[in-house]
Design a protein around this motif. Structure first.
Motif, short mmCIF file in Angstrom:
data_model
loop_
_atom_site.label_atom_id
_atom_site.label_comp_id
_atom_site.label_asym_id
_atom_site.label_seq_id
_atom_site.Cartn_x
_atom_site.Cartn_y
_atom_site.Cartn_z
N TYR A 133 -29.79 29.77 -14.52
CA TYR A 133 -28.39 29.08 -14.21
C TYR A 133 -27.97 29.89 -13.03
O TYR A 133 -27.51 29.02 -11.90
CB TYR A 133 -27.51 29.59 -14.90
N VAL A 134 -28.06 30.98 -12.74
CA VAL A 134 -27.66 31.77 -11.42
C VAL A 134 -28.33 31.13 -10.15
O VAL A 134 -27.62 31.07 -9.34
CB VAL A 134 -27.65 33.15 -11.51
N ARG A 135 -29.62 30.88 -10.37
CA ARG A 135 -30.20 30.42 -9.30
C ARG A 135 -29.86 29.07 -8.74
O ARG A 135 -29.65 28.96 -7.41
CB ARG A 135 -31.61 30.25 -9.68
N THR A 136 -29.27 28.13 -9.55
CA THR A 136 -28.95 26.91 -9.16
C THR A 136 -27.44 26.59 -9.17
O THR A 136 -26.94 25.50 -8.89
CB THR A 136 -29.71 25.85 -9.81
N ALA A 137 -26.87 27.56 -9.56
CA ALA A 137 -25.15 27.53 -10.01
C ALA A 137 -24.64 26.97 -8.82
O ALA A 137 -24.83 27.40 -7.78
CB ALA A 137 -24.49 28.71 -10.79
N PRO A 138 -23.58 25.81 -8.83
CA PRO A 138 -22.76 25.63 -7.80
C PRO A 138 -21.88 26.68 -7.73
O PRO A 138 -21.53 27.80 -8.57
CB PRO A 138 -22.08 24.21 -8.29
N ASP A 139 -20.95 26.72 -6.55
CA ASP A 139 -20.07 27.96 -6.11
C ASP A 139 -18.90 27.69 -7.11
O ASP A 139 -18.62 28.49 -7.50
CB ASP A 139 -19.58 27.66 -4.60
#
Lengths: 153, 342
Positions: A133-139
């Motif tokens: 999740y953290v790798r692709t999470a939106p801002d």
């Protein structure tokens, strides 16, 4: 329209100033009606005992009809709590910040909910899919569609 | 430092904390007549089936924006069609607004040393003048004025001495002179006792014309449309009939119509004297539209940055998803068969 949200936030701020925040919650800054910072600390017996975390609220112009974007601050040495529903980038998986948000909730009531979410946690562990999740999470966490499956913590 | 301390203008906002902490009940009262969504005094309050009330525009906006179908306070199921104007609440709000200004003023004076003296003054009159006299004198005048105002015109035909008889058919009390007419008309005439006639006539004078007018206006509610089934031309015609702009593409037209329906219907939930003019509503709509388009410019900038940053990742995921698609359908079918077997 900005005035609806700012009027409502103004009232919430006045109330915080007049009546104070609940125990363990402190207002850090509210310089405008877009971003507010709070610190929260779990009181009493808890795995997070005497740890202070910083919460950031970001408001959209149509707050309180749309939920605020609430994250733990993870910059400047601040860290997100290690919790099965809190990602290491500070994003929080809590239904009241997503599809169960209700406009009658307030900034303080969100703080209390998150405080009790931490208080009821028995074991410090990251979410199972944290790295992915953290790798692709939106801002903005509001752009993430969380699946709320676990009611225990 | 916060906005609260920095901007003195903002402190002018009224909220329940205007009342001193000792006057807890006043704070509660002030909080009770405020919408829990906007925390302003109720503006065109409506109630849901669960009993919770909100400003009409607030709850309509919430329901439309979040597509939630429950009460924001208690999460009981709720629909837009459940909304009922709460005129009592509206009356309370319009009475409370001036009253609170007065009470806040008094409460502030109370903080000054004059407090003790005024209390003494207040306790004076009952001991010296005698409390019983003034109220009783008052009440008789009140009764008298009320009586005369209660009596409708034709009721004056009956003198107080007119003897009343009970109608043998409907048991209503009817003046002796009118009993025949009463029976001939199948007890339908309202010439029962002057008393009941009074109230009836009065009710109809209060309710009759007013409620009729209201009904007529509420017929004008803008219904929700099945926007997908309407062509752009039909949509434009609808907007034109409402006297609104007809520019923009389909989504703009739909949004405009939805917003107008919300503003308009919310306005109809207010009592006639509190309603906004159509022109004012149109201005509100225009303002909403201009603000709605303003923040759009920022959004793509954030999104494109994000898209760029993770473009390779997205590409990889899309590829992976495409490959996985075919076998997934197969497994789904198996699952369906399984559940049917059970």
């Amino acid at each position: 329209m900005a005035s609806i949200s700012s009027r409502r936030l103004q009232k919430e701020l006045t109330e915080i100033h007049m009546e104070g925040c609940p125990v363990g919650i402190t207002l850090v800054k509210a310089d405008d009606f877009e971003t507010w910072w709070f610190t929260i600390e779990v009181m009493g017996e808890s795995v997070y005992r005497s740890e202070v975390y910083t919460l950031q609220f970001r408001f959209e112009p149509n707050y309180p009809i749309s939920a605020p974007a609430v994250t733990f601050v993870v910059t400047d040495g601040r860290k997100a709590p290690l919790h099965p529903h809190v990602y290491s980038n500070g994003h929080i998986c809590a239904s009241i910040l997503g599809n169960e948000w209700s406009p009658v909730l307030s900034v303080v009531s969100v703080c209390i909910t998150l405080q009790s979410m931490l208080a009821s946690c028995k074991k410090k562990e990251p979410p199972v899919d944290n790295d992915r999740y953290v790798r692709t999470a939106p801002d903005n966490p509001k752009k993430t569609r969380f699946v709320y499956h676990d009611d225990t913590v | 430092m916060s906005v609260w301390t920095m901007n003195p203008k903002l402190q002018a906002i009224e909220d329940p904390t205007d009342f001193p902490p000792e006057a807890k009940s006043l704070q509660q009262l002030d909080a009770a007549v405020r919408c829990s969504i906007c925390s302003e005094f109720f503006d065109g309050p409506v109630s849901l089936q669960c009993g919770h009330s909100f400003c009409s525009l607030c709850i309509r906006n919430t329901m439309a924006t979040t597509s939630q179908s429950h009460c924001p306070t208690c999460r009981a199921p709720a629909k837009e069609s459940h909304l009922r104007p709460n005129s009592l609440l509206e009356d309370i709000v319009s009475a409370w607004k001036p009253a609170r200004a007065y009470i806040v003023k008094l409460a502030k004076q109370d903080d000054q040393p004059a407090r003790k003296k005024r209390r003494l003054d207040e306790s004076d009159p009952p001991s010296s003048a005698g409390p019983s006299r003034t109220p009783s004198a008052n009440s008789t005048t009140v009764e008298r004025t009320q009586l005369s105002s209660l009596l409708p015109m034709d009721a004056h035909r009956y003198k107080a001495s007119d003897s009343l008889v009970a109608c043998p058919l409907c048991k209503a009390e009817v003046p002796m002179d009118n009993i025949n007419y009463h029976i001939d008309s199948g007890c339908a005439t309202s010439l029962q006792s002057p008393k009941s006639q009074n109230s009836k006539a009065q009710w109809s004078s209060i309710m009759g014309p007013k409620s009729k007018g209201k009904e007529k206006e509420s017929d004008d509610r803008v219904p929700k449309l099945a926007y997908d089934t309407l062509t752009q031309k039909q949509l434009r015609e609808r907007l034109e009939r409402l006297g609104l702009l007809t520019t923009g593409d389909h989504s703009v037209l739909v949004a405009r119509h939805q917003q107008w329906a919300m503003l308009w219907n919310a306005n109809l939930d207010k009592s006639t004297e509190h309603r906004e003019s159509k022109e004012k509503l149109r201005r509100t709509l225009r303002k909403w539209e201009s603000e709605r388009h303003a923040p759009r410019k920022e959004k793509p900038a954030v999104d494109s940055g994000h898209l760029k940053k993770y473009s390779s990742e997205f590409k990889r995921l899309t590829e992976a998803a495409r490959v996985n698609k075919a076998p997934l359908v197969g497994t789904e079918e198996v699952v369906v068969v399984d559940s049917e077997d059970l």
